[in-house]
Structures are given as C-alpha cells and as structure tokens.
Design a protein around this motif. Structure first.
Motif, PDB file in Angstrom:
ATOM      1  N   PRO A   3      -6.805  50.116  59.667  1.00 18.62           N
ATOM      2  CA  PRO A   3      -5.299  50.068  59.271  1.00 18.62           C
ATOM      3  C   PRO A   3      -5.105  51.239  58.345  1.00 18.62           C
ATOM      4  O   PRO A   3      -6.069  51.680  57.759  1.00 18.62           O
ATOM      5  CB  PRO A   3      -5.003  48.585  58.599  1.00 18.62           C
ATOM      6  N   GLU A   4      -3.937  51.368  57.727  1.00 17.55           N
ATOM      7  CA  GLU A   4      -3.713  52.598  56.728  1.00 17.55           C
ATOM      8  C   GLU A   4      -3.833  52.093  55.336  1.00 17.55           C
ATOM      9  O   GLU A   4      -3.906  52.787  54.391  1.00 17.55           O
ATOM     10  CB  GLU A   4      -2.422  52.968  57.054  1.00 17.55           C
ATOM     11  N   ARG A   5      -3.784  50.743  55.199  1.00 14.65           N
ATOM     12  CA  ARG A   5      -4.222  50.090  53.866  1.00 14.65           C
ATOM     13  C   ARG A   5      -5.384  49.168  54.073  1.00 14.65           C
ATOM     14  O   ARG A   5      -5.516  48.567  55.103  1.00 14.65           O
ATOM     15  CB  ARG A   5      -2.817  49.467  53.338  1.00 14.65           C
ATOM     16  N   VAL A  20     -14.069  42.648  51.133  1.00 17.05           N
ATOM     17  CA  VAL A  20     -14.519  42.523  52.495  1.00 17.05           C
ATOM     18  C   VAL A  20     -13.404  42.815  53.413  1.00 17.05           C
ATOM     19  O   VAL A  20     -12.329  42.137  53.408  1.00 17.05           O
ATOM     20  CB  VAL A  20     -15.164  40.932  52.652  1.00 17.05           C
ATOM     21  N   GLY A  21     -13.534  43.584  54.425  1.00 22.56           N
ATOM     22  CA  GLY A  21     -12.569  43.825  55.539  1.00 22.56           C
ATOM     23  C   GLY A  21     -12.628  45.498  55.868  1.00 22.56           C
ATOM     24  O   GLY A  21     -13.652  46.219  55.582  1.00 22.56           O
ATOM     25  N   PRO A  22     -11.689  45.777  56.624  1.00 22.90           N
ATOM     26  CA  PRO A  22     -11.598  46.998  57.184  1.00 22.90           C
ATOM     27  C   PRO A  22     -11.452  48.190  55.828  1.00 22.90           C
ATOM     28  O   PRO A  22     -10.794  48.125  55.010  1.00 22.90           O
ATOM     29  CB  PRO A  22     -10.481  47.319  58.081  1.00 22.90           C
ATOM     30  N   CYS A  71     -13.755  52.711  58.497  1.00 18.63           N
ATOM     31  CA  CYS A  71     -14.609  51.576  59.404  1.00 18.63           C
ATOM     32  C   CYS A  71     -13.933  50.466  59.593  1.00 18.63           C
ATOM     33  O   CYS A  71     -13.077  50.103  58.906  1.00 18.63           O
ATOM     34  CB  CYS A  71     -15.944  51.539  59.080  1.00 18.63           C
ATOM     35  N   ALA A  72     -14.058  49.678  60.827  1.00 20.27           N
ATOM     36  CA  ALA A  72     -13.498  48.609  60.977  1.00 20.27           C
ATOM     37  C   ALA A  72     -13.750  47.271  60.449  1.00 20.27           C
ATOM     38  O   ALA A  72     -12.791  46.306  59.930  1.00 20.27           O
ATOM     39  CB  ALA A  72     -13.657  48.242  62.474  1.00 20.27           C
ATOM     40  N   GLN A 234      -2.160  51.859  49.206  1.00 23.34           N
ATOM     41  CA  GLN A 234      -3.115  51.427  50.097  1.00 23.34           C
ATOM     42  C   GLN A 234      -4.423  50.485  49.754  1.00 23.34           C
ATOM     43  O   GLN A 234      -4.887  49.861  50.451  1.00 23.34           O
ATOM     44  CB  GLN A 234      -3.971  52.948  50.533  1.00 23.34           C
ATOM     45  N   GLY A 235      -4.359  50.403  48.437  1.00 25.36           N
ATOM     46  CA  GLY A 235      -5.745  49.796  47.942  1.00 25.36           C
ATOM     47  C   GLY A 235      -5.308  48.331  47.393  1.00 25.36           C
ATOM     48  O   GLY A 235      -6.168  47.654  47.659  1.00 25.36           O
ATOM     49  N   LEU A 236      -4.171  48.254  47.185  1.00 23.46           N
ATOM     50  CA  LEU A 236      -3.919  46.920  46.367  1.00 23.46           C
ATOM     51  C   LEU A 236      -2.888  46.170  46.905  1.00 23.46           C
ATOM     52  O   LEU A 236      -2.814  44.727  46.596  1.00 23.46           O
ATOM     53  CB  LEU A 236      -3.228  47.509  44.983  1.00 23.46           C
TER      54      LEU A 236
END
Length: 245
Positions: A3-5, A20-22, A71-72, A234-236
């Motif tokens: 995703p973009e975020r 933890v995640g993409p 990465c995914a 994107q980050g929060l």
C-alpha cells in the motif's frame, strides 16, 4: 501488493515502538533511534553514501542516514536513542550499511499479531542480538539535561545550565558528546515523539502538531519526513494502535 501508507499494527512500549505489516519505500532520513528490521522476503537498504544491501534482518544505528525499499510484510522495531539497548547496540556502530546486516537472526514475523505475539516477537529479537555489552555511561549532567528536556517545549538555556550545573558552553558540549545530538535536535525529536503519541490518542495531525509544540501541521510534516523518510499521513493515519505497557 504494497500500500501507499503503512496499514499494519503499531505497538507502543515506553521507549520502544514495534510496527508489523507492509512497508512503504522511504527517502533518505535519520532519527534518534536504533531501527531493527526483520523482512522475511528480504529488503533493500541504503546508507547515506550510496551503499546498498539486500537483507532479511538489519540493525540500523541511530542518527545515521538511511533509506529502505517497500515490501509486503516485515517488522520494524524502533529503540529510542535514550533506550539502554539502543545505546548498547550503537557503541561500535558504523555508517556503512554493509555492517548493518544481521541475516543470522531467525525470527518469525506474525501476520496479525496480538499484544502477546508482539511481546514474544520483541523478546525473540532481543534474544537474537548481542546485548551483553553495556552502553557507555552518560555524564550526570547529561542525564539531568535529558530529564529537563523531556518535559520542555522551549529550551531556556539559563535554566538548563543551572539544572546541569555547567556553563552554557560546557553544557552544550557535554550534551552533544553523550547524547549524540545537539540540544535543539534532541528537543525536535522529543516533540515528534509527543506528536506520534497524540495521534495514537486520537488527535488529528493538525491538533497533534500544535499539542507537541510545532508551528502547524506543515512544520510537523517537514520534520517527520526528515526523521522517517515518509509523510505523517503515510506513517500514522492508517495504522492500528496498540499499547503494550
């Protein structure tokens, strides 16, 4: 598909933050935290001089320029630069990314972690790292200055100098030497941490910026990009927040 975020889960635990995640790709940036990356399918990581590695696991020292690809699925563990483990890991840190790889770390990253899984993941990461060497001790004045700045929105050099028991010049030198950042940069990092905590508590980016001492959301966005290589949006704004403490 990446995703973009960031849309995984963020676990907060004092001076430590686990995501933890993409992952989305970042621009070159630096922050006052040790960053531990576990990417089971591998991840491209660059340093500030254009060096590049592809690693399954890496330990990126604090305050060094770096970037990484997308990465995914992965885990990112941020250890604040004041955290004892962070200081221990950074004792002999080098700026070349060739020294950051830790592919001998064999840690499984769960897909939908519960708090119990997150605690176990952090414990597994620490068990796989060599944390036996203690950090360099900080000058008592540096410890007093850090405690003062933790609750300060603006730096009153006279009050801080009195708190440290040093002249302003001695104070600035001792702080930068022991902490690794000038006082202004350290205060900016603490404001950023407070803004992240405000978003976790439900504040908008604009409200979080003001509450943390930034001029406005644009100011927060600029500092966030410098420190993390992505925007606050994107980050929060798409992650799930959990508290481990």
């Amino acid at each position: 598909m990446v995703p973009e975020r960031l849309n995984g889960t963020v676990f907060l635990s004092g001076t430590r933050i686990l995501y933890v995640g993409p992952l989305v790709a970042t621009r070159r940036h630096a922050h006052h935290a040790t960053q531990i990356i576990i990417a089971p399918q591998g991840l491209s990581i660059e340093d500030g001089a254009g060096g590049r590695i592809h690693a399954v696991a890496a330990v990126i020292p604090p305050r060094l320029l770096h970037s990484h690809g997308a990465c995914a699925h992965a885990a990112l563990l941020f250890l604040d630069g004041d955290d004892l483990a962070s200081r221990g890991l950074s004792r002999h840190a080098e700026p070349r990314c060739e020294t950051w790889g830790r592919d001998s770390i064999d840690v499984s990253v769960p897909r939908d972690p519960t708090p119990e899984m997150a605690r176990a993941l952090m414990a597994s990461i620490f068990a796989a790292l060599d944390l036996r060497q203690p950090p360099e001790p900080r000058h008592p004045a540096a410890r007093r200055m850090c405690a003062y700045l933790d609750g300060a929105d603006d730096v009153d050099l006279a009050s801080l100098s009195q708190e440290a028991g040093l002249s302003p010049r001695q104070m600035r030198h001792a702080f930068a030497r022991d902490v690794g950042l000038p006082m202004r940069a350290y205060l900016r990092w603490k404001r950023l941490r407070r803004a992240v905590a405000a978003v976790e508590a439900g504040a908008s980016l604009s409200a979080a910026a003001i509450s943390a001492g930034f001029a406005d959301s644009a100011h927060l966005s600029r500092v966030f990009r410098e420190q993390f290589g992505i925007t606050p949006t994107q980050g929060l704004t798409a992650v799930t927040w959990r508290t481990l403490d």
